[in-house]
Scaffold this active site. Structure first.
Site, PDB file in Angstrom:
ATOM      1  N   CYS A 143       0.813  -1.233   0.000  1.00 47.88           N
ATOM      2  CA  CYS A 143       0.000   0.000   0.000  1.00 47.88           C
ATOM      3  C   CYS A 143       0.839   1.272   0.000  1.00 47.88           C
ATOM      4  O   CYS A 143       0.327   2.352  -0.283  1.00 47.88           O
ATOM      5  CB  CYS A 143      -0.933   0.008   1.207  1.00 47.88           C
ATOM      6  SG  CYS A 143      -2.095  -1.357   1.191  1.00 47.88           S
ATOM      7  N   HIS A 167      -3.243   7.347   2.895  1.00 48.41           N
ATOM      8  CA  HIS A 167      -3.641   6.041   2.377  1.00 48.41           C
ATOM      9  C   HIS A 167      -5.010   5.714   2.981  1.00 48.41           C
ATOM     10  O   HIS A 167      -5.267   5.977   4.153  1.00 48.41           O
ATOM     11  CB  HIS A 167      -2.604   4.988   2.766  1.00 48.41           C
ATOM     12  CG  HIS A 167      -3.044   3.593   2.465  1.00 48.41           C
ATOM     13  ND1 HIS A 167      -3.552   3.234   1.241  1.00 48.41           N
ATOM     14  CD2 HIS A 167      -3.071   2.472   3.230  1.00 48.41           C
ATOM     15  CE1 HIS A 167      -3.868   1.945   1.262  1.00 48.41           C
ATOM     16  NE2 HIS A 167      -3.589   1.465   2.458  1.00 48.41           N
ATOM     17  N   ASN A 225     -10.162   0.190   0.221  1.00 51.65           N
ATOM     18  CA  ASN A 225      -8.705   0.290   0.203  1.00 51.65           C
ATOM     19  C   ASN A 225      -8.202  -0.215  -1.157  1.00 51.65           C
ATOM     20  O   ASN A 225      -8.297  -1.401  -1.448  1.00 51.65           O
ATOM     21  CB  ASN A 225      -8.160  -0.567   1.360  1.00 51.65           C
ATOM     22  CG  ASN A 225      -6.641  -0.565   1.432  1.00 51.65           C
ATOM     23  OD1 ASN A 225      -5.961  -0.093   0.531  1.00 51.65           O
ATOM     24  ND2 ASN A 225      -6.118  -1.121   2.512  1.00 51.65           N
TER      25      ASN A 225
END
Ligand code: UT7
Length: 322
Positions: free
Chosen positions: A114, A249, A279
């Protein structure tokens, strides 16, 4: 003359299919209220059967190039961050290069889960500041829906698909102020996605899905992101109040709120896309940045802090004057 790297254009792509919490509740034991309260997510996008990380990357990349008024063949480095490539090799970056019809740039994939987009920005910034590249195309593209186990309620509710892109270019105006990237490989087992064909032992028999001990990851993420905020401000001798926007994020609204609180920022200064995107791993920061640039929230001259945390563990930040 001092050489800086500056954001020249941004782009983003989300596949058409929307999958809501209610739909997921029909197949696993969960509910819209549990998912929304614990994560901030209501729905996510799911790529179509013909879409791949490189096909989505192309759409986002072309948008970023167009926004910058830059022809594809002016790009001298392509970095794609992805954890869901269609091939182990060639890289998704090379497939993107093929799609863009250019062959004069170096292209490679970057694996930092990520945090991939922040790691890519860091590399791009060093290449540009050193004079090794003039225009670097950064893309985060993910088809997380193909690497989650749709029978595992602890992970399938979290992830979504999409691609974000950003063109960074040499400039004599201030742009990227600093980037900070870190890793700690001790945490392998808290968050991983095995490659069964190349793994050994138990991992060889796994199907290659995202495997996460969410609660433990959550705690490390909150603490680590707090530290990276301090590190970034100190490195630039800046005060919290000088940051106009936080582009985090998008893993969990509670993690995002903890970082905003640490920065004493109102949630109005935080770009949140989580509710309708989930996500999207390495695409998430780039997608959020693109959205806020395009809807006019983030304006030229403003100071933006981008940050991410992911498997590895990896984490990092980039602070820019847009
Ligand atoms: O992007 C890379 C980095 N990733 C992250 O930063 C993710 C970090 N982690 C998280 O966002 C959160 O930990 C989750 C959203 C994944 C989970 O939330 P949590 O508040 O940490 O829940 P938990 O894992 O502690 O589970 C609490 C309970 C458990 O039941 P018991 O043991 O208390 O009976 C779980 O079995 O919630 C249960 N549970 C669910 N219940 C309904 C877990 N998933 C679900 C679900 N629906 N989907």
């Amino acid at each position: 003359m001092i050489r800086y790297s500056k954001v020249l254009g941004t782009g983003g792509y989300l596949p058409a299919e929307v999958r809501t919490n209610e739909q997921i509740s029909e197949t696993v034991d969960t509910s819209d209220s549990w998912i929304f309260e614990r994560t901030g997510i209501k729905s996510r996008r799911i790529a179509g059967p013909d879409e791949t990380a490189s096909s989505m990357a192309e759409i986002a990349a072309r948008q970023a190039l167009e926004a910058a008024g830059c022809e594809p063949d002016a790009v001298d480095l392509i970095i794609v961050a992805t954890g869901s490539p269609e091939y182990v090799y060639p890289s998704t970056a090379c497939l993107l290069q093929q799609r863009l019809g250019i062959n004069n740039a170096a292209a490679f994939d970057l694996q930092a889960a990520c945090s991939g987009s922040i790691f890519a920005m860091s590399i791009a910034d060093q290449y540009i500041k050193s004079g090794a590249a003039k225009k670097v195309l950064i893309v985060g593209s993910e088809i997380c829906s193909r690497i989650v186990d749709w029978t595992d309620r602890s992970t399938c509710i979290l992830f979504g698909d999409g691609a974000g892109a950003l063109l960074l270019g040499a400039s004599d105006e201030l742009g990227v102020l600093s980037t900070h990237i870190h890793s700690d490989g001790e945490f392998e087992d808290l968050l991983y996605c095995a490659n069964p064909q190349a793994a050994t032992g138990e991992k060889r028999n796994e199907p290659g899905y995202i495997n996460m001990r969410g609660n433990e990851v959550f705690k490390v993420a909150v603490n680590t992101l707090g530290r990276i905020v301090d590190e970034t401000l100190e490195a630039n001798n800046m005060d919290k109040s000088e940051i106009d926007w936080l582009v985090p994020h998008q893993a969990n609204i509670r993690i995002i709120m903890a970082t905003a609180k640490k920065l004493k920022m109102s949630m109005d200064q935080v770009v949140v896309t989580l509710e309708h995107q989930g996500n999207t791993s390495s695409a998430s920061v780039l997608l959020a940045f693109n959205e806020a640039v395009r809807d006019g929230r983030i304006k030229r001259g403003q100071v933006v802090l981008l940050e991410a945390f992911g498997a590895g563990f990896t984490w990092g930040s980039a602070i820019i004057k847009y």
